[in-house]
Design an enzyme around this catalytic site. Structure first.
Site, PDB file in Angstrom:
ATOM      1  N   HIS A 242       0.694  -0.920   0.101  1.00  0.00           N
ATOM      2  CA  HIS A 242      -0.012   0.202   0.189  1.00  0.00           C
ATOM      3  C   HIS A 242       0.597   1.251  -0.176  1.00  0.00           C
ATOM      4  CE1 HIS A 242      -2.907  -2.844   1.014  1.00  0.00           C
ATOM      5  NE2 HIS A 242      -2.723  -3.319   1.982  1.00  0.00           N
TER       6      HIS A 242
HETATM    7  O1  RIB Z   1      -5.177  -0.768   4.458  1.00  0.00           O
HETATM    8  C1  RIB Z   1      -3.797  -0.266   4.678  1.00  0.00           C
HETATM    9  C2  RIB Z   1      -3.379   0.782   5.267  1.00  0.00           C
HETATM   10  O2  RIB Z   1      -2.948   0.679   7.025  1.00  0.00           O
HETATM   11  C3  RIB Z   1      -1.496   1.229   5.475  1.00  0.00           C
HETATM   12  O3  RIB Z   1      -1.184   1.887   5.421  1.00  0.00           O
HETATM   13  C4  RIB Z   1      -0.964  -0.346   6.677  1.00  0.00           C
HETATM   14  O4  RIB Z   1       0.059   0.048   6.392  1.00  0.00           O
HETATM   15  C5  RIB Z   1      -1.780  -0.037   7.825  1.00  0.00           C
HETATM   16  O5  RIB Z   1      -1.460   1.370   8.072  1.00  0.00           O
END
Ligand code: RIB
Ligand code: CA
Length: 309
Positions: A242
């Site tokens: 992500h």
């Molecule tokens: O949903 C994914 C996000 O939530 C990413 O930033 C992961 O590190 C968590 O913080």
């Protein structure tokens, strides 16, 4: 021209990739500060993880500021079920030889942005947005100094990863997300819609491991640990990376296909708590949203940057 950026983060396995990618990309971005926030784990573990990642690559000139230990309104919800008890289980990272700055992250954001020129600093938000939300409530004028918010968060057509409707970062602190979305600052969002297309498949993990020390083996161990959650939940081929999509956007925006819309967030409790929605047609837009990417270009860039250590 090198962009000055602040990274607000809750490392976190994918945060680690984003931090390492940004710190290696000195031709493209200058990381002027890192701020930590409770999210993937309790704040003390998050900050310790940020210090260990900085130690891994020896970038001690980059200051780290500890931030908020809980969301603006809601109780803290963490994600050890994904990231492990430490918040960054898997790799063997070095003990920090340098600590955090004495200033609180919210005060650092206010002071730094108040002293900056208009639209001069890009703020990357890759965890719950509590620090930035609090800073904007304390000093709304700082919005004028922010060139762009680049956010990992939300989901529009991909469903949620913590509930059926909400993505984790927004779910944990929807009130802070609302403050950021209404700030008037230009916003680019990397939601689950695009990050789920960026899966660390086995061949991509092998490419990271081939980098060896100091970073390749560490990030390979991170992925070996963290991938189980998303493979079990979604049947993916690997962990969706992500947070580094935010850094990749700053370096090579053409990797992404973006659409402008009016993005809002549900702040009340209930089944849609933390859900993000976008009006693509009627309302004046407040953000551009990445809905697809060239995942091969993304991973080629990521491996290239990590190979610089
Ligand atoms: O949903 C994914 C996000 O939530 C990413 O930033 C992961 O590190 C968590 O913080
Ligand atoms: Ca994160």
């Amino acid at each position: 021209m090198t962009k000055p950026i602040i990274i607000d983060t809750d490392p976190g396995h994918d945060d680690a990739f984003a931090l390492l990618m940004a710190m290696a990309s000195t031709d493209d971005v200058e990381v002027i500060g890192v701020t930590t926030v409770a999210g993937n784990a309790q704040l003390d573990k998050i900050t310790y993880n940020a210090l260990r990642l900085r130690e891994l690559v020896g970038r001690h000139e980059i200051p780290i500021y500890e931030g908020c230990a809980r969301p603006m309104v809601n109780d803290l919800v963490t994600a050890e079920y994904v990231h492990g008890e430490s918040g960054l289980d898997g790799p063997d990272l070095p003990e920090p030889t340098h600590g955090v700055e004495s200033e609180h992250a919210v005060d650092y954001l206010v002071d730094t942005l108040r002293a900056a020129s208009p639209r001069s600093i890009t703020v990357c938000l890759i965890g719950p947005m509590t620090n930035m939300g609090m800073a904007l409530v304390k000093a709304p004028d700082i919005a004028a100094s922010i060139a762009e918010f680049v956010i990992m968060g939300g989901s529009f057509h991909a469903g949620g990863n913590i509930t059926t409707t909400a993505e984790f970062n927004i779910y944990v602190d929807p009130h802070a997300a609302h403050v950021v979305l209404e700030s008037g600052v230009p916003i680019t969002i990397m939601p689950l819609d695009v990050t789920h297309q960026a899966q660390a498949t086995p061949d991509r993990v092998a490419a990271f491991r081939a980098l060896g020390e100091p970073v390749g083996n560490a990030v390979g161990a991170m992925l070996d640990f963290v991938e189980r959650f998303d493979i079990a939940l979604y049947g993916f081929e690997g962990f969706p990376l992500h947070d580094p999509t935010v850094i990749a956007y700053l370096i090579e925006p053409g990797i992404f296909t973006l659409r402008s819309g009016r993005v809002t967030v549900v702040t009340d409790s209930g089944a849609t708590h933390g859900q993000t929605t976008a009006d693509w047609h009627r309302e004046p837009p407040n953000a551009q949203v990445a809905l697809s990417l060239d995942s091969d270009r993304f991973y080629t860039l990521l491996v290239d940057r990590l190979s610089r250590y």
